[in-house]
Scaffold this motif. Structure first.
Motif, PDB file in Angstrom:
ATOM      1  N   MET A 190       0.844  -1.195   0.000  1.00  0.00           N
ATOM      2  CA  MET A 190       0.000   0.000   0.000  1.00  0.00           C
ATOM      3  C   MET A 190       0.882   1.249   0.000  1.00  0.00           C
ATOM      4  SD  MET A 190      -2.608   1.428   2.798  1.00  0.00           S
ATOM      5  CE  MET A 190      -2.743  -0.159   3.603  1.00  0.00           C
ATOM      6  N   ARG A 191       0.483   2.208  -0.789  1.00  0.00           N
ATOM      7  CA  ARG A 191       1.270   3.438  -0.871  1.00  0.00           C
ATOM      8  C   ARG A 191       1.167   4.248   0.427  1.00  0.00           C
ATOM      9  NH1 ARG A 191      -1.426   6.655  -4.885  1.00  0.00           N
ATOM     10  NH2 ARG A 191      -0.855   4.930  -6.179  1.00  0.00           N
ATOM     11  N   GLN A 192       2.272   4.780   0.848  1.00  0.00           N
ATOM     12  CA  GLN A 192       2.245   5.665   2.007  1.00  0.00           C
ATOM     13  C   GLN A 192       1.693   7.021   1.591  1.00  0.00           C
ATOM     14  OE1 GLN A 192       3.294   5.004   5.331  1.00  0.00           O
ATOM     15  NE2 GLN A 192       2.993   2.969   4.443  1.00  0.00           N
ATOM     16  N   ILE A 193       0.952   7.641   2.497  1.00  0.00           N
ATOM     17  CA  ILE A 193       0.489   8.992   2.196  1.00  0.00           C
ATOM     18  C   ILE A 193       1.670   9.942   2.309  1.00  0.00           C
ATOM     19  CG2 ILE A 193      -0.920  10.877   3.074  1.00  0.00           C
ATOM     20  CD1 ILE A 193      -3.083   8.951   3.545  1.00  0.00           C
ATOM     21  N   HIS A 194       1.866  10.724   1.255  1.00  0.00           N
ATOM     22  CA  HIS A 194       3.008  11.626   1.207  1.00  0.00           C
ATOM     23  C   HIS A 194       2.588  12.988   1.746  1.00  0.00           C
ATOM     24  CE1 HIS A 194       6.554  13.646  -0.102  1.00  0.00           C
ATOM     25  NE2 HIS A 194       5.891  14.427  -0.934  1.00  0.00           N
ATOM     26  N   THR A 195       3.280  13.454   2.712  1.00  0.00           N
ATOM     27  CA  THR A 195       2.937  14.724   3.333  1.00  0.00           C
ATOM     28  C   THR A 195       3.967  15.774   2.953  1.00  0.00           C
ATOM     29  OG1 THR A 195       1.983  13.533   5.169  1.00  0.00           O
ATOM     30  CG2 THR A 195       2.475  15.840   5.529  1.00  0.00           C
ATOM     31  N   VAL A 196       3.497  16.857   2.391  1.00  0.00           N
ATOM     32  CA  VAL A 196       4.407  17.894   1.910  1.00  0.00           C
ATOM     33  C   VAL A 196       4.841  18.828   3.040  1.00  0.00           C
ATOM     34  CG1 VAL A 196       4.624  19.867   0.347  1.00  0.00           C
ATOM     35  CG2 VAL A 196       3.464  17.789  -0.411  1.00  0.00           C
ATOM     36  N   ALA A 197       3.873  19.312   3.809  1.00  0.00           N
ATOM     37  CA  ALA A 197       4.230  20.256   4.865  1.00  0.00           C
ATOM     38  C   ALA A 197       4.065  19.589   6.233  1.00  0.00           C
ATOM     39  CB  ALA A 197       3.378  21.501   4.744  1.00  0.00           C
ATOM     40  N   CYS A 198       3.690  20.344   7.250  1.00  0.00           N
ATOM     41  CA  CYS A 198       3.671  19.797   8.606  1.00  0.00           C
ATOM     42  C   CYS A 198       2.595  18.733   8.763  1.00  0.00           C
ATOM     43  CB  CYS A 198       3.476  20.904   9.624  1.00  0.00           C
ATOM     44  SG  CYS A 198       1.773  21.329   9.908  1.00  0.00           S
ATOM     45  N   ASN A 241      -3.908  25.776  15.535  1.00  0.00           N
ATOM     46  CA  ASN A 241      -3.294  27.095  15.522  1.00  0.00           C
ATOM     47  C   ASN A 241      -2.263  27.274  14.419  1.00  0.00           C
ATOM     48  OD1 ASN A 241      -4.789  27.750  17.719  1.00  0.00           O
ATOM     49  ND2 ASN A 241      -3.229  27.097  19.179  1.00  0.00           N
ATOM     50  N   THR A 242      -1.705  26.174  13.913  1.00  0.00           N
ATOM     51  CA  THR A 242      -0.562  26.337  13.038  1.00  0.00           C
ATOM     52  C   THR A 242      -0.847  26.021  11.576  1.00  0.00           C
ATOM     53  OG1 THR A 242       0.119  24.086  13.500  1.00  0.00           O
ATOM     54  CG2 THR A 242       1.094  25.819  14.864  1.00  0.00           C
ATOM     55  N   VAL A 243      -1.886  25.258  11.299  1.00  0.00           N
ATOM     56  CA  VAL A 243      -2.094  24.834   9.915  1.00  0.00           C
ATOM     57  C   VAL A 243      -2.991  25.826   9.188  1.00  0.00           C
ATOM     58  CG1 VAL A 243      -3.070  23.031   8.480  1.00  0.00           C
ATOM     59  CG2 VAL A 243      -1.741  22.442  10.494  1.00  0.00           C
ATOM     60  N   ALA A 244      -2.562  26.276   8.044  1.00  0.00           N
ATOM     61  CA  ALA A 244      -3.387  27.192   7.254  1.00  0.00           C
ATOM     62  C   ALA A 244      -4.589  26.446   6.702  1.00  0.00           C
ATOM     63  CB  ALA A 244      -2.551  27.782   6.132  1.00  0.00           C
ATOM     64  N   ALA A 245      -4.320  25.372   5.985  1.00  0.00           N
ATOM     65  CA  ALA A 245      -5.401  24.558   5.424  1.00  0.00           C
ATOM     66  C   ALA A 245      -4.857  23.164   5.174  1.00  0.00           C
ATOM     67  CB  ALA A 245      -5.916  25.173   4.127  1.00  0.00           C
ATOM     68  N   VAL A 246      -5.752  22.191   5.150  1.00  0.00           N
ATOM     69  CA  VAL A 246      -5.386  20.827   4.799  1.00  0.00           C
ATOM     70  C   VAL A 246      -5.950  20.567   3.405  1.00  0.00           C
ATOM     71  CG1 VAL A 246      -5.657  18.383   5.378  1.00  0.00           C
ATOM     72  CG2 VAL A 246      -5.410  20.083   7.206  1.00  0.00           C
ATOM     73  N   VAL A 247      -5.109  20.011   2.526  1.00  0.00           N
ATOM     74  CA  VAL A 247      -5.548  19.768   1.154  1.00  0.00           C
ATOM     75  C   VAL A 247      -5.351  18.293   0.828  1.00  0.00           C
ATOM     76  CG1 VAL A 247      -5.344  20.473  -1.250  1.00  0.00           C
ATOM     77  CG2 VAL A 247      -4.776  22.100   0.581  1.00  0.00           C
ATOM     78  N   LEU A 248      -6.410  17.658   0.363  1.00  0.00           N
ATOM     79  CA  LEU A 248      -6.349  16.255  -0.038  1.00  0.00           C
ATOM     80  C   LEU A 248      -6.397  16.226  -1.555  1.00  0.00           C
ATOM     81  CD1 LEU A 248      -8.977  14.849   2.524  1.00  0.00           C
ATOM     82  CD2 LEU A 248      -6.527  15.249   2.865  1.00  0.00           C
ATOM     83  N   VAL A 249      -5.353  15.666  -2.186  1.00  0.00           N
ATOM     84  CA  VAL A 249      -5.300  15.704  -3.651  1.00  0.00           C
ATOM     85  C   VAL A 249      -5.227  14.290  -4.232  1.00  0.00           C
ATOM     86  CG1 VAL A 249      -4.187  17.968  -3.694  1.00  0.00           C
ATOM     87  CG2 VAL A 249      -2.773  15.902  -3.729  1.00  0.00           C
ATOM     88  N   VAL A 294      -0.500  19.270   2.484  1.00  0.00           N
ATOM     89  CA  VAL A 294      -1.056  18.556   1.335  1.00  0.00           C
ATOM     90  C   VAL A 294      -0.843  17.054   1.506  1.00  0.00           C
ATOM     91  CG1 VAL A 294      -0.986  18.285  -1.169  1.00  0.00           C
ATOM     92  CG2 VAL A 294      -0.567  20.539  -0.137  1.00  0.00           C
ATOM     93  N   HIS A 295      -1.902  16.290   1.343  1.00  0.00           N
ATOM     94  CA  HIS A 295      -1.814  14.833   1.390  1.00  0.00           C
ATOM     95  C   HIS A 295      -2.125  14.280   0.005  1.00  0.00           C
ATOM     96  CE1 HIS A 295      -1.656  14.770   5.810  1.00  0.00           C
ATOM     97  NE2 HIS A 295      -2.583  15.714   5.773  1.00  0.00           N
ATOM     98  N   ASP A 296      -1.200  13.484  -0.503  1.00  0.00           N
ATOM     99  CA  ASP A 296      -1.380  12.867  -1.817  1.00  0.00           C
ATOM    100  C   ASP A 296      -2.146  11.555  -1.643  1.00  0.00           C
ATOM    101  OD1 ASP A 296      -1.194  11.540  -4.214  1.00  0.00           O
ATOM    102  OD2 ASP A 296       0.943  11.963  -4.515  1.00  0.00           O
TER     103      ASP A 296
END
Ligand code: ZN
Length: 477
Positions: A1-9, A22-30, A71-73
């Motif tokens: 199974m592919r690991q979810i790749h996390t770009v930022a924190c 408090n720290t995350v601007a937005a979470v993006v699922l792509v 961002v989560h791929d």
């Protein structure tokens, strides 16, 4: 199974919640296929979540990603709304210790202790739900604490599901309280239904404690009381309509269910299971737009539980995501502890005869579910979790798979398990689909539930109110 790749924190896990907010601007699922709960699906989608809500759903051109976003791929995966279980009981355990009216065993499992444990840790069931992909539950009956305690408030937290709770049941069988009071008269499970004045007072009381619905437990009345009780049910319907609070009814016989529909019931919390529904039933159901909650599996759970006690045979629990806690499993795996309390009333012969009857009622319920679906009825997914062997959490997979086996298509079950359930709880504007503005409660699956509803077992992540948990983080053992 592919690991979810996390770009930022990375911000997951219960301990990190306050930091995350408090720290995350937005979470993006792509990259995933987004199945929106409304019948639509978008491959290779971008889904943006900010402040716990969905702010964009679309393709990469429509939804842009900010440089500070997490961002989560999720290529190759499927995103659905979180599941809604539209029939649970926080005041029941999933084993017989929570149903002393079934087998009373005060020497083995004193009910006062069971109740105290249930009341002290409702988070136990919240964890089992989230672990299984359930992000909202409708508690359709229990002692007053299920309404007044934090169990049904405080549900904005990411480690809690949404809850709506009805509280004590109105019924002519309020004599059954003798099994439940256990030294605390403030926590009756049942409220009487024996005069109009009682009913008026009970509804006022339930509203005063904050009940989200009025539940009538309309078990088949004795013939000499049917006319009286059906007339009183009409009064309940009138009072609830006037006060704007939903009326939900337990009525498993066709005659009882029709009486509930004539009273204007907003929801039938079970299937009709004694005979096929008829044209009059379907006409009443459609005219009222009444919610139909099939609860296909709970009856077999009860019968299997009794049989396991009768012959002291522990039963395995189908819990693919490890959501049932070890303490409950331990009780289920020692049915012999209840053998003496069950007494001669539960012979192995009688228990196995009742198991044989499961097939009959399941066939009736399956036919009725198809009839309601073909008539355009409003169907939800509902387990009756908390009853013996219908465990909080994974029983939702069993129920959805039983609905599929009964002949419903996966897309209809997905709608029943998401937006229809949210609407039944009065929360359809807040959750239940993946639309801009809604609370970000969603699931990530590794298989496509449009092919087979069993894909909900292949749960890799749960997002609740914008906080993403891996399924492994949510396990209870
Ligand atoms: Zn129930």
């Amino acid at each position: 199974m592919r690991q979810i790749h996390t770009v930022a924190c990375v911000c997951t896990g219960l301990t990190a919640l306050s930091v995350c907010r408090n720290t995350v601007a937005a979470v993006v699922l792509v990259g995933a296929t987004v199945i929106d709960g409304l019948g639509g699906a978008l491959p290779d989608a971008t889904l943006v979540i900010d402040e716990g809500r969905i702010t964009c759903v679309g393709d990469a051109q429509t939804c842009t990603v900010g440089s500070a976003d997490t961002v989560h791929d999720l290529r190759g995966r499927y995103i659905t709304p979180g599941l809604v279980d539209a029939h649970v009981h926080f005041a029941q355990t999933g084993w017989i210790d929570g149903r002393p009216d079934g087998i009373e065993a005060p020497d083995v499992y004193p009910y006062a202790e069971t109740r105290a444990a249930l009341r002290a840790d409702p988070g136990r069931w919240h964890r089992a739900y989230l672990c299984s992909g359930i992000t909202a539950v409708y508690d359709v009956g229990g002692a007053a604490w299920t309404v007044t305690d934090a169990v049904s408030r405080d549900t904005d937290r990411p480690d809690r599901t949404h809850v709506r709770a009805a509280g004590p049941l109105i019924t002519y069988r309020s004599d059954l309280n003798r099994h439940y009071l256990a030294g605390d008269p403030t926590q009756p499970m049942f409220l009487p239904f024996d005069s109009d004045a009682q009913v008026i007072a009970n509804i006022e009381h339930l509203q005063s404690i904050g009940a989200h619905a009025i539940k009538v437990w309309f078990v088949p009345p004795p013939a000499e009381r049917r006319a009286e009780l059906e007339t009183r049910l009409l009064l309940v319907g009138q009072l609830t309509r006037e006060s704007g609070i939903p009326l939900i009814v337990h009525a498993t016989g066709l005659a009882d269910a029709k009486a509930a529909l004539r009273a204007g019931a907003n929801m039938l919390v079970h299937s009709v299971e004694d005979q096929p529904v008829d044209a009059e039933f379907l006409q009443l159901l459609r005219a009222n737009d009444t919610v139909y909650a099939p609860t296909l599996v709970v009856g077999s759970g009860w019968r299997r539980a009794i049989a396991s006690v009768a012959v002291d045979a522990p039963l395995a629990i189908d819990d693919p995501n490890h959501c049932v806690d070890a303490e409950l499993l331990d009780r289920i795996q020692q049915p012999g502890r209840l053998r003496a309390a069950a007494g001669d009333g539960i012979s192995a012969t009688a228990a196995f005869k009742r198991l044989e009857d499961v097939g009959f009622s399941r066939a009736i319920m399956a036919g009725n579910l198809r009839a309601v679906a073909e008539a355009g009825g409003r169907i939800v997914v509902a387990t009756d979790a908390g009853n013996p062997l219908t465990v909080h959490g994974p029983s939702i997979y069993w129920e959805m798979e039983a609905m599929q086996a009964a002949g419903l298509r996966p897309d209809a079950i997905i709608a029943a398990a998401t937006i229809r359930g949210a609407e039944a709880m009065g929360l359809g504007r807040e959750m239940g689909s993946l639309e801009v503005g809604k609370i970000a409660d969603l699931l990530v699956l590794t298989e496509d539930p449009r092919d087979d509803i069993a894909a909900f077992r292949a749960l890799s992540h749960v997002m609740r109110r914008g906080v993403l948990f891996s399924q492994a983080e949510l396990r209870n053992r």
